[in-house]
Write a protein that holds these residues in place. Structure first.
Motif, mmCIF file in Angstrom:
data_model
loop_
_atom_site.group_PDB
_atom_site.id
_atom_site.type_symbol
_atom_site.label_atom_id
_atom_site.label_comp_id
_atom_site.label_asym_id
_atom_site.label_seq_id
_atom_site.Cartn_x
_atom_site.Cartn_y
_atom_site.Cartn_z
ATOM 1 N N MET A 203 6.849 4.168 -45.577
ATOM 2 C CA MET A 203 5.414 4.435 -45.597
ATOM 3 C C MET A 203 5.089 5.514 -44.565
ATOM 4 O O MET A 203 4.337 5.310 -43.608
ATOM 5 C CB MET A 203 4.638 3.133 -45.345
ATOM 6 N N THR A 208 1.973 7.787 -47.819
ATOM 7 C CA THR A 208 0.597 7.469 -47.457
ATOM 8 C C THR A 208 -0.379 8.419 -48.147
ATOM 9 O O THR A 208 -1.366 7.995 -48.760
ATOM 10 C CB THR A 208 0.401 7.575 -45.925
ATOM 11 N N SER A 211 -0.445 8.241 -52.041
ATOM 12 C CA SER A 211 -1.186 7.037 -52.439
ATOM 13 C C SER A 211 -2.685 7.237 -52.207
ATOM 14 O O SER A 211 -3.516 6.812 -53.029
ATOM 15 C CB SER A 211 -0.692 5.818 -51.640
ATOM 16 N N MET A 273 -1.722 -0.483 -46.781
ATOM 17 C CA MET A 273 -0.290 -0.181 -46.845
ATOM 18 C C MET A 273 0.295 0.051 -45.451
ATOM 19 O O MET A 273 1.452 0.444 -45.336
ATOM 20 C CB MET A 273 -0.064 1.064 -47.700
ATOM 21 N N GLY A 310 0.800 -4.246 -48.187
ATOM 22 C CA GLY A 310 1.988 -3.495 -48.590
ATOM 23 C C GLY A 310 3.095 -3.749 -47.566
ATOM 24 O O GLY A 310 2.980 -3.315 -46.426
ATOM 25 N N PHE A 323 8.415 -1.050 -53.999
ATOM 26 C CA PHE A 323 6.966 -1.104 -54.234
ATOM 27 C C PHE A 323 6.643 -0.780 -55.690
ATOM 28 O O PHE A 323 5.808 -1.434 -56.323
ATOM 29 C CB PHE A 323 6.279 -0.118 -53.277
ATOM 30 N N LEU A 332 -1.509 -3.021 -56.109
ATOM 31 C CA LEU A 332 -2.064 -3.206 -54.758
ATOM 32 C C LEU A 332 -3.584 -3.041 -54.766
ATOM 33 O O LEU A 332 -4.317 -3.838 -54.169
ATOM 34 C CB LEU A 332 -1.412 -2.218 -53.786
ATOM 35 N N ILE A 367 4.384 -6.730 -52.453
ATOM 36 C CA ILE A 367 2.917 -6.574 -52.405
ATOM 37 C C ILE A 367 2.357 -7.977 -52.203
ATOM 38 O O ILE A 367 2.348 -8.804 -53.119
ATOM 39 C CB ILE A 367 2.373 -5.951 -53.706
#
Ligand code: FES
Length: 577
Positions: A203, A208, A211, A273, A310, A323, A332, A367
């Motif tokens: 992540m 990041t 998303s 997340m 997350g 994920f 999510l 998740i």
């Protein structure tokens, strides 16, 4: 969004191709020179496919193929695709930092879209700063735009262990420095940690921001989670090409999609997340381009009510590939329920709510359910105090809990070179309770606010088993990093922020629950230090860097250029004739 479909003569490209004058003769004859018959483009939307592929960007290796799939979709839908290479920002290679060039990419995107006959664009990015850079430029130009995320690379693998980008680099580097792994084992990590095209699969900033782009409504639903090498990624590339053509006909522009609420959705997504702290700087900059006054304080407000669900490294356990198999971002977002505003419009013409309808979680450890979060809130926290009047950032979910409230003696390094020279000196007066301070690592001073914020723990403390301590700087930190690192201190030390006044032995107080960062030095003493402070010499004497140091804003404003933040009344459209 206008409800009427455009007519061909209303296309922006009509001014280049559709009129009968000397200049348009030149446009058509030169297009013919490239092998296109007029039936290839006549009356069709001209779509720029802005491609950040290059031979030095490992995260975008597959873009050479993906651009063909995008173009296939554009042809299928009756558009005319034009691939336009724009500056690649390859996180591992570009020095001093890709952040120095995010605004360069944004400017290039805006100017390319403005100066050529484009009716809409596909934005191909993924490696960290490419996502905000592409979005910022396209938003400022405000032609129909759709984002194509590069997708994460596959899980790293070494000796039966799963490796995560960045996070395991820092982890095994610390193990090597502490003498717990051999050089041969370190080489094994090197060869197995990045084994496919795609962006970092932890992540980090890339996952990041891609998303966040999807939560904003700027990608096809579900796209951001698909691994780069999955055949569905190629299929979505083609669908993206198809979709942009329709977006041009219906004139669906970023300004129709991006609202204060869509940015709240993006911020909530990042928080859920446990996304990279870099998202704060980037989303603030992207929002300001869209005329949305997003503040760092809004991140803190939303962090207080958003659970981290997350379970992805570095705050959690899994990687982006897991994920995706667990349901991906759609699942999510659906699980976040009322924390997400479902009414927001997205690039496919449907609302975010319609796009996530029916999304399921297939692994509720990857998740988490809202009633079983990784942490209940505070994925990020924004601190203020006399050491950071305009704010600073910390990631409570990725630090040792005993440091959330801490008082310690400062050990100050005046710049990165000073820190590199002395941090491992056995004679350095430092203990596990000390607070390590790095100055001159901000937007102007470093220059470009590099990801130095995970300041190294002195080797002698590593050998004692210390794995986290409070560290403070005006730098950023890779989203793949972890630790009690206070980042983005604003204003930065290089321009005279209070961080420039800290001296060895000063007591620094960090209180994350109270959102406080305090230098325990009297006001009179601080005033005397300020009076004695002299501005350092600026780093650039030529080139783009001069523009950067004159115009970059501070971290709390997104580090955009001051003359690009606001929209102009005309959008800067030239009279092409
Ligand atoms: Fe490209 Fe991490 S190096 S996303």
């Amino acid at each position: 969004m206008t409800s009427n479909r455009k007519k061909p003569e209303e296309l922006r490209s009509h001014r280049w191709y559709g009129v009968n004058d000397l200049r348009s003769f030149g446009h058509r004859s030169r297009t013919a020179q490239m092998g296109y018959h007029s039936s290839d483009y006549r009356g069709k939307p001209v779509i720029a496919v802005l491609n950040t592929w290059s031979e030095i960007n490992p995260c975008h290796t597959h873009f050479k193929q993906r651009v063909e799939e995008v173009k296939r979709g554009i042809w299928q839908a009756g558009g005319f695709p034009v691939e336009m290479p724009v500056m690649t920002l390859a996180e591992p290679f570009q020095k001093p930092t890709t952040m120095l060039y995010r605004n360069f990419l944004a400017m290039e995107v805006e100017e390319v879209l403005r100066s050529y006959p484009f009716d809409g664009c596909v934005l191909m990015g993924g490696c960290d700063k490419t996502t905000p850079g592409l979005l910022m430029g396209a938003i400022s130009m405000d032609v129909p735009a759709i984002y194509l995320p590069a997708g994460p690379m596959l899980r790293g693998d070494w000796n039966g262990r799963t490796l995560g980008s960045g996070s395991d680099t820092w982890k095994y580097w610390a193990e090597l420095r502490a003498g717990r792994i051999t050089e041969d084992e370190w080489k094994g990590v090197e060869s197995g940690i990045a084994r496919s095209p795609g962006h970092c699969m932890t992540m980090g900033t890339a996952s990041t921001m891609t998303s966040a782009a999807e939560a904003l409504g700027m990608t096809l639903p579900g796209f951001a989670s698909i691994p780069a090498v999955d055949s569905r990624h190629a299929q979505y590339a083609s669908l993206t090409g198809q979709r942009i053509v329709e977006m041009v006909w219906t004139d669906l522009k970023p300004s129709d999609i991006l609202t204060p609420t869509s940015f709240d959705n993006a911020v909530t997504t990042v928080l859920a997340m446990s996304g990279s702290t870099n998202a704060i700087v980037h989303l603030v900059a992207v929002a300001r381009r869209a005329g949305v006054p997003l503040t760092t304080a809004r991140f803190d407000e939303l962090a207080r009510v958003t659970p981290v669900i997350g379970n992805i490294r570095p705050a959690g356990k899994y990687l982006m590939e897991d994920f995706f198999y667990a349901g991906g971002l759609r699942a999510l977002l659906a699980e976040l329920g009322d924390l997400i505003d479902r009414s927001q419009l997205t690039v496919n013409g449907a609302t975010l709510g319609e796009n996530i309808e029916g999304a399921e979680i297939f692994n509720d450890d990857v998740i988490r359910r809202r009633d079983n979060p990784l942490v209940p809130n505070d994925g990020l926290a924004v601190l203020t105090g006399n050491l950071a009047p305009d704010g600073a950032v910390i990631k409570p979910a990725a630090m040792e809990a005993h440091l959330l409230k801490h008082r310690g003696r400062a050990v100050v390094f005046r710049d990165y070179a000073d820190m590199a020279a002395r941090i491992d000196d056995e004679a350095l007066d430092v203990s596990a309770d000390s607070v390590i301070v790095l100055q001159h690592a901000g937007p102007v001073g470093a220059p470009g606010m590099p990801e130095w914020g995970q300041l190294p723990i002195p080797q002698k403390l590593l050998k004692q088993g210390v794995r986290d301590m409070v560290r403070i700087s005006d730098a950023r930190m890779s989203g793949t990093s972890y630790g009690a690192c206070v980042l983005h201190v604003a204003p930065e030390s290089f321009v005279g922020g209070p961080l420039s006044l800290v001296r060895d032995g000063d007591i620094v107080e960090l209180d994350v629950p109270a959102r406080r960062l305090h230098l325990d030095v009297g006001d009179d003493e601080l005033a005397a230090r300020r009076a004695a402070w002299t501005p350092p010499k600026r780093p650039f004497e030529r080139g783009f860097g001069v523009m950067h140091q004159l115009h970059v804003t501070q971290a709390d404003k997104g580090c955009d250029f001051d003359f690009l933040e606001e929209k102009t009344a005309t959008g800067g459209e030239p009279d092409i004739h």
